[in-house]
Scaffold this motif. Sequence first.
Motif, PDB file in Angstrom:
ATOM      1  N   GLY A 197      -7.181   2.845  -0.037  1.00  0.00           N
ATOM      2  CA  GLY A 197      -6.548   3.080   1.164  1.00  0.00           C
ATOM      3  C   GLY A 197      -7.264   3.788   2.390  1.00  0.00           C
ATOM      4  N   GLY A 198      -8.373   4.001   2.121  1.00  0.00           N
ATOM      5  CA  GLY A 198      -9.514   4.210   3.215  1.00  0.00           C
ATOM      6  C   GLY A 198      -9.526   5.837   3.006  1.00  0.00           C
ATOM      7  N   ILE A 199      -9.313   6.448   2.115  1.00  0.00           N
ATOM      8  CA  ILE A 199      -8.898   8.018   2.231  1.00  0.00           C
ATOM      9  C   ILE A 199      -9.966   8.428   0.939  1.00  0.00           C
ATOM     10  CG2 ILE A 199      -7.514   9.967   1.855  1.00  0.00           C
ATOM     11  CD1 ILE A 199      -5.250   8.086   3.160  1.00  0.00           C
ATOM     12  N   ASP A 200     -11.273   8.757   1.429  1.00  0.00           N
ATOM     13  CA  ASP A 200     -12.149   9.340   0.523  1.00  0.00           C
ATOM     14  C   ASP A 200     -12.398  10.967   0.606  1.00  0.00           C
ATOM     15  OD1 ASP A 200     -14.029   9.430  -1.547  1.00  0.00           O
ATOM     16  OD2 ASP A 200     -15.605   8.563  -0.193  1.00  0.00           O
ATOM     17  N   ILE A 201     -11.483  11.660  -0.209  1.00  0.00           N
ATOM     18  CA  ILE A 201     -11.395  12.973  -0.026  1.00  0.00           C
ATOM     19  C   ILE A 201     -11.570  13.625  -1.573  1.00  0.00           C
ATOM     20  CG2 ILE A 201      -9.855  14.968   0.232  1.00  0.00           C
ATOM     21  CD1 ILE A 201      -8.212  13.239   2.071  1.00  0.00           C
ATOM     22  N   MET A 249       0.900  -1.274  -0.181  1.00  0.00           N
ATOM     23  CA  MET A 249      -0.085  -0.130   0.033  1.00  0.00           C
ATOM     24  C   MET A 249       0.792   1.315  -0.113  1.00  0.00           C
ATOM     25  SD  MET A 249      -3.110   0.045  -0.144  1.00  0.00           S
ATOM     26  CE  MET A 249      -4.544   0.810  -0.224  1.00  0.00           C
ATOM     27  N   PRO A 250       0.552   2.234  -0.651  1.00  0.00           N
ATOM     28  CA  PRO A 250       1.455   3.431  -0.834  1.00  0.00           C
ATOM     29  C   PRO A 250       1.280   4.468   0.210  1.00  0.00           C
ATOM     30  CG  PRO A 250      -0.773   3.634  -2.399  1.00  0.00           C
ATOM     31  CD  PRO A 250      -0.623   2.402  -1.476  1.00  0.00           C
ATOM     32  N   PHE A 251       0.245   3.966   1.131  1.00  0.00           N
ATOM     33  CA  PHE A 251       0.249   4.915   2.483  1.00  0.00           C
ATOM     34  C   PHE A 251       1.120   4.472   3.519  1.00  0.00           C
ATOM     35  CE2 PHE A 251      -3.395   5.566  -0.038  1.00  0.00           C
ATOM     36  CZ  PHE A 251      -3.378   6.740  -0.377  1.00  0.00           C
ATOM     37  N   ILE A 252       1.922   5.292   4.054  1.00  0.00           N
ATOM     38  CA  ILE A 252       2.767   4.981   5.319  1.00  0.00           C
ATOM     39  C   ILE A 252       2.155   5.730   6.445  1.00  0.00           C
ATOM     40  CG2 ILE A 252       5.182   4.769   6.072  1.00  0.00           C
ATOM     41  CD1 ILE A 252       6.035   5.208   3.436  1.00  0.00           C
ATOM     42  N   PRO A 253       1.844   4.838   7.642  1.00  0.00           N
ATOM     43  CA  PRO A 253       1.379   5.730   8.737  1.00  0.00           C
ATOM     44  C   PRO A 253       2.673   6.440   9.453  1.00  0.00           C
ATOM     45  CG  PRO A 253       1.211   3.284   9.021  1.00  0.00           C
ATOM     46  CD  PRO A 253       1.649   3.589   7.816  1.00  0.00           C
ATOM     47  N   PHE A 283       4.813   8.650 -12.703  1.00  0.00           N
ATOM     48  CA  PHE A 283       4.092   8.280 -11.574  1.00  0.00           C
ATOM     49  C   PHE A 283       2.752   8.974 -11.537  1.00  0.00           C
ATOM     50  CE2 PHE A 283       6.460  12.025  -9.865  1.00  0.00           C
ATOM     51  CZ  PHE A 283       5.696  12.355  -8.818  1.00  0.00           C
ATOM     52  N   GLU A 284       1.742   8.493 -10.777  1.00  0.00           N
ATOM     53  CA  GLU A 284       0.458   9.029 -10.465  1.00  0.00           C
ATOM     54  C   GLU A 284       0.551   9.840  -9.437  1.00  0.00           C
ATOM     55  OE1 GLU A 284      -2.254   5.967 -10.559  1.00  0.00           O
ATOM     56  OE2 GLU A 284      -2.594   6.051 -13.163  1.00  0.00           O
ATOM     57  N   ALA A 285       0.473  11.176  -9.238  1.00  0.00           N
ATOM     58  CA  ALA A 285       0.856  12.027  -8.092  1.00  0.00           C
ATOM     59  C   ALA A 285      -0.501  11.804  -7.509  1.00  0.00           C
ATOM     60  CB  ALA A 285       1.213  13.573  -8.474  1.00  0.00           C
ATOM     61  N   TYR A 286      -1.460  11.662  -7.984  1.00  0.00           N
ATOM     62  CA  TYR A 286      -2.972  11.443  -7.370  1.00  0.00           C
ATOM     63  C   TYR A 286      -3.603  10.632  -8.106  1.00  0.00           C
ATOM     64  CZ  TYR A 286      -7.489  12.216  -5.204  1.00  0.00           C
ATOM     65  OH  TYR A 286      -8.783  11.967  -4.774  1.00  0.00           O
ATOM     66  N   ASN A 287      -4.634   9.794  -7.504  1.00  0.00           N
ATOM     67  CA  ASN A 287      -5.488   8.611  -8.174  1.00  0.00           C
ATOM     68  C   ASN A 287      -6.313   8.543  -7.178  1.00  0.00           C
ATOM     69  OD1 ASN A 287      -6.849   6.329  -8.854  1.00  0.00           O
ATOM     70  ND2 ASN A 287      -5.285   6.197 -10.287  1.00  0.00           N
ATOM     71  N   LYS A 290       3.929   4.732  -6.555  1.00  0.00           N
ATOM     72  CA  LYS A 290       4.694   3.936  -7.315  1.00  0.00           C
ATOM     73  C   LYS A 290       5.405   4.598  -8.460  1.00  0.00           C
ATOM     74  CE  LYS A 290       5.071  -0.579  -9.172  1.00  0.00           C
ATOM     75  NZ  LYS A 290       4.282  -1.870  -9.339  1.00  0.00           N
ATOM     76  N   VAL A 291       6.664   4.627  -8.498  1.00  0.00           N
ATOM     77  CA  VAL A 291       7.570   5.335  -9.598  1.00  0.00           C
ATOM     78  C   VAL A 291       8.072   4.498 -10.563  1.00  0.00           C
ATOM     79  CG1 VAL A 291       9.461   7.078 -10.204  1.00  0.00           C
ATOM     80  CG2 VAL A 291       7.975   7.391  -7.903  1.00  0.00           C
TER      81      VAL A 291
END
Length: 186
Positions: free
Chosen positions: A38-42, A1-5, A27-31, A17-18
Motif C-alpha cells: 500500500g506504499g507504507i514502509d514503516i 486495498m485496505p487503506f482509505i484516504p 484478521f491480521e491487525a498488521y502485516n 479484511k476480517v
Amino acid sequence: MPFIPTPIQDLFIFEPKVFEDNRGYFFEAYNEQVFKAGGIDIKFVQDNQSKSSYGVIRGLHYQQDPFAQTKLVRVLQGKILDVAIDIRKGSPYFGKSFSIELSADNKRQLLVPAGFAHGFSVLSDTAVVLYKCDRFYNKESEGGIRFDDPSLGIDWGIPKGEELVSEKDLLLPFLNECHNNFEFRK
C-alpha cells in the motif's frame, strides 16, 4: 486495498479484511507486506496500550523531530473517537482535524503520521486502545495542544462537564502557541 484516504494528505484509515464465521472472527491487525504493498514502509518499534473509562480525553500529543512518531491506532475493547490534527508548517491542511470512531466491533485503525497531533476520547464504559509506534518514547521531545482549543472546534462526543482530562493535558497550549519543528513535504 485496505487503506482509505482521508481528506488530509498522508492520514489513512486501515480497514483489515476480517474473516467471520460461527466461531468468531480472525484478521491480521498488521502485516508488513500489506502495508508495503500500500506504499507504507514503516518499521514499528514500540506498542503502547491504555485502558480508560467513559469521558476520558487523552491528547492532543506529539513528539518533536527527530523523535516524531507515526502511530497505528486501534481499539481492543470498547469505542473511541480518534482525532488527528495536521501541525506540519507549510501544509495546506495545517490546523485541520480528522476524527473517526474506532471500536473493537468495526476493527478499523487510523494511521497517524509524524507531524500530526493525536488524541482520543472514550465513548464506551471503558476502552482499551493499542497503538504501534515507529519511534521510541522520548520525554524531552514531548509536545501537545489543548483538547478544547476553540480554533480546532473538535467535538469529542463527550458532554461538557463530563470530560476527564489529566492535569498535564489541561496545561497544554493552544495551537497558535504550541512549538513544533514539523515541515510539510509533498
